[in-house]
Write a protein that holds these residues in place. Sequence first.
Motif, PDB file in Angstrom:
ATOM      1  N   ALA A  55       0.798  -1.298  -0.078  1.00 44.89           N
ATOM      2  CA  ALA A  55       0.013   0.119   0.092  1.00 44.89           C
ATOM      3  C   ALA A  55       0.956   1.336  -0.016  1.00 44.89           C
ATOM      4  O   ALA A  55       0.582   2.295  -0.595  1.00 44.89           O
ATOM      5  N   ALA A  56       2.069   1.146   0.666  1.00 42.31           N
ATOM      6  CA  ALA A  56       2.891   2.294   0.810  1.00 42.31           C
ATOM      7  C   ALA A  56       3.514   2.647  -0.683  1.00 42.31           C
ATOM      8  O   ALA A  56       3.519   3.781  -1.104  1.00 42.31           O
ATOM      9  N   CYS A  57       3.879   1.371  -1.241  1.00 41.60           N
ATOM     10  CA  CYS A  57       4.710   1.648  -2.548  1.00 41.60           C
ATOM     11  C   CYS A  57       3.422   2.205  -3.653  1.00 41.60           C
ATOM     12  O   CYS A  57       4.041   3.113  -4.398  1.00 41.60           O
ATOM     13  N   ILE A  58       2.454   1.642  -3.562  1.00 37.16           N
ATOM     14  CA  ILE A  58       1.379   2.258  -4.476  1.00 37.16           C
ATOM     15  C   ILE A  58       1.283   3.657  -4.190  1.00 37.16           C
ATOM     16  O   ILE A  58       0.813   4.516  -5.070  1.00 37.16           O
ATOM     17  N   GLY A  59       1.074   3.950  -2.928  1.00 39.16           N
ATOM     18  CA  GLY A  59       0.626   5.328  -2.396  1.00 39.16           C
ATOM     19  C   GLY A  59      -0.750   5.444  -2.232  1.00 39.16           C
ATOM     20  O   GLY A  59      -1.274   6.615  -2.371  1.00 39.16           O
ATOM     21  N   LEU A  60      -1.632   4.167  -1.530  1.00 36.45           N
ATOM     22  CA  LEU A  60      -2.827   4.300  -1.586  1.00 36.45           C
ATOM     23  C   LEU A  60      -3.308   5.383  -0.055  1.00 36.45           C
ATOM     24  O   LEU A  60      -2.801   5.049   0.968  1.00 36.45           O
ATOM     25  N   GLU A  61      -3.976   6.302  -0.479  1.00 33.91           N
ATOM     26  CA  GLU A  61      -4.661   7.171   0.700  1.00 33.91           C
ATOM     27  C   GLU A  61      -5.955   7.249   0.538  1.00 33.91           C
ATOM     28  O   GLU A  61      -6.621   8.204  -0.225  1.00 33.91           O
ATOM     29  N   PRO A  62      -6.967   6.447   1.189  1.00 34.19           N
ATOM     30  CA  PRO A  62      -8.494   6.507   0.968  1.00 34.19           C
ATOM     31  C   PRO A  62      -8.944   7.538   1.817  1.00 34.19           C
ATOM     32  O   PRO A  62      -8.560   7.554   3.134  1.00 34.19           O
TER      33      PRO A  62
END
Length: 756
Positions: free
Chosen positions: A689-696
Amino acid sequence: MLGSETDPRPIRLLATPDGTGTQYAAKQFDPTLPLIGSGGLFMRFDPNGMCPVDSPFGTGVYYLDTRYFNYSFTLGGKSPDLLRSNTEGGISCDFVYGNEADGPALPRHVIVVRREIVISEGAVFERFLVRNHQAKPARVTLAIQGDARFVDVFHVRGFNEVQRGQLALPTPIVVSGKQGLLYAYRGRDGKWLQTTMLFPFTEPTAIKGGCVVFELALEAQKEVGVGLRLLLLPPQDAPLLPFQEIKEAEEGDPPTSTTVPEGLVLISGVGDWKSDFKTGLGAAWTVYGDWKTGCTKIATSDTFLDTAVGRGLRDLYMLQQATSYGAAIAAGLPWYPAIFGRDQAITALQWLPFFPRVGRGVVNVLASLQADSDDDANCRRRGKIIHERHVGELARCDATPFKLYFGSVDSTPLWLWLFARYVKTTGDIKFARELWPKVALALDYIDRELAEGGGYLRYGTDDGQPLRNHGWKDSNEGIVRADGSLAEGSIALCEVQGYLYAAWCDLALVASAMGHGPDAAEFVAKAKALKERFNRDFWMPGPEFLALALDSKGQVDPVTSNPGHCLLTGIVSDEYASAVARMLTSRSMLTSWGVRTLSGNDKSYSPAQYHLGTCWMHDSAMVAAGLAAVGDKSGACRIFTALLQTARQYPHGRLPELVCGFDESTLINYPSSCSPQAWATGVFPQVLAACIGLEPNALTHELRIRQPQLPHWLDHVALEKLPVGAASLDLQLTRKEESVDVAISNNPERVKVTID
């Protein structure tokens, strides 16, 4: 049927107490030993797939902080050879054994036993399928030796000074017409612990003490099945049968079996214990399947990464514990099968983007255990979140300070951060309003601590508490200066201030969504002031790094992994973030297996010591997420690669709690590491999630994807049903040479997606 149902015999309780726990301490540790579990009940096996009482590995059947039961079996009076084992399922396993030779009449491995076990609905379902691989009939003796000592897990871990209660001799019983044995123990607190071992299908030939014998006649190329059920009862005020105290254990077995009503031996949640093994197995996997439907489906181009993510999800399920407060997560097996505040909060944060339901359960459980008064004996302060809770005999007798212990400086800010992040991810304002009084109580506690700590959350090392240190590095030597001396006095850990900063920032968003404008403004102002003084007081110009802590003498100055957590929280100023990131990815910190807790250049560096140079999986993931948060996606991918390389060294990709910090071509285990361990289950979801940069952000019906980047070995990631509040969407990410393409393949609720 053995004996008679009409001549009841009492439980024979040995008058002499069972001594101290010294005899039950595990002598050897191996995180790769097979283990299965579900619903707070788990089994740990030795290398031969057995659970004997005299094993040095702490094997057995565990429940409620207690090793209830041990057992093993022989074939023809000899231990069989293990031919194959499979414990990948987590809640079920199977072993294949072959017989030892017994002269010319019975060659080696012509009798093969397939042993299958599943933990289902609070009971152990087991069957033995014994097959004769010969052209002629054979007779063989299958003997199951049971032994129940009901040993507190603290005794198994080596806390041995406390006197134990009284053991009973095994009592033959009949339940619903089925033969079995009742094992019992009266603890020092007067509570009775009991286990029944029942045989619902094939009737035993003989029961001798704790040994159950089956004389099996096997036709050529045919098999015979033997079923076994273990039912473990929680502590009771009275035993299932009347009892009498006896002085000697050699008085012999009662000649008859005693009828016990079925309702007395069934713990809550146990279904039809008489059902066949396939029914129990199917029921167990159905429950697991229903549970995991709430989690995003993650599929990637790397099959081993998929295996490791799936392993983590099954381990998370294995660690689930039903409590009166909701679903909790045990810290780790086999040594910490209990509720810990910090461990649960971090685990829930790791899984939150993909499995928010886990976060809700943790928030609820920890809120229910929140302190409502002050007590120096267990570090309790009104509004504080627990460090750990135990329910075994030592806890019930107040023979350990950890019955309900609050010696954790970070559990409360982590809980507040988890609460706010959960509401931000799900948009569940109703839940936020219900929990707000608990949040307000925790915030009041925080304010009092800040006032006493000069603007920082602190703990004291000289207050007589059982734990010298109250952060995640809680060993006595875990907080050390660069010169090798221990930090002293009032200690403010760097990452704890970061957790509080992040909590205030996210609480401001939640408060605003609830219509609490003044509260939101207050949180923002407090966060801003904390960030300013933190960067002033913790920055070390010499090494260009953040201090591990502040103590009574000033900055605690070694180079450690803790500032990586600070990067994740956003408390580190832009001016210093790049320098901190460079240090964390330097050769002295980043190894082939993860990030060291203490720099290899430090005077106290000791790669096989708990917090002085080992690599902890969750810590490495937090550092990776911190690097990603400040824009160093390449550094995060390097840690991602190291963690996957570590997972490849373990069966089914299960990450242990920690490994030794030697940077060598061959990984070196940390012997007493828990495996599975709660915050190791979420390592790959967190780093991905950190590498993708997910921020819901469900409060704004938006998903932000910041600077997505994937490691060089990962070409594609598919996320199915990624939650944003009540909505969900599907994403496809494909790595190009210099970028990552993001495609939205399904977005029925029209969540706004921003990619930058």
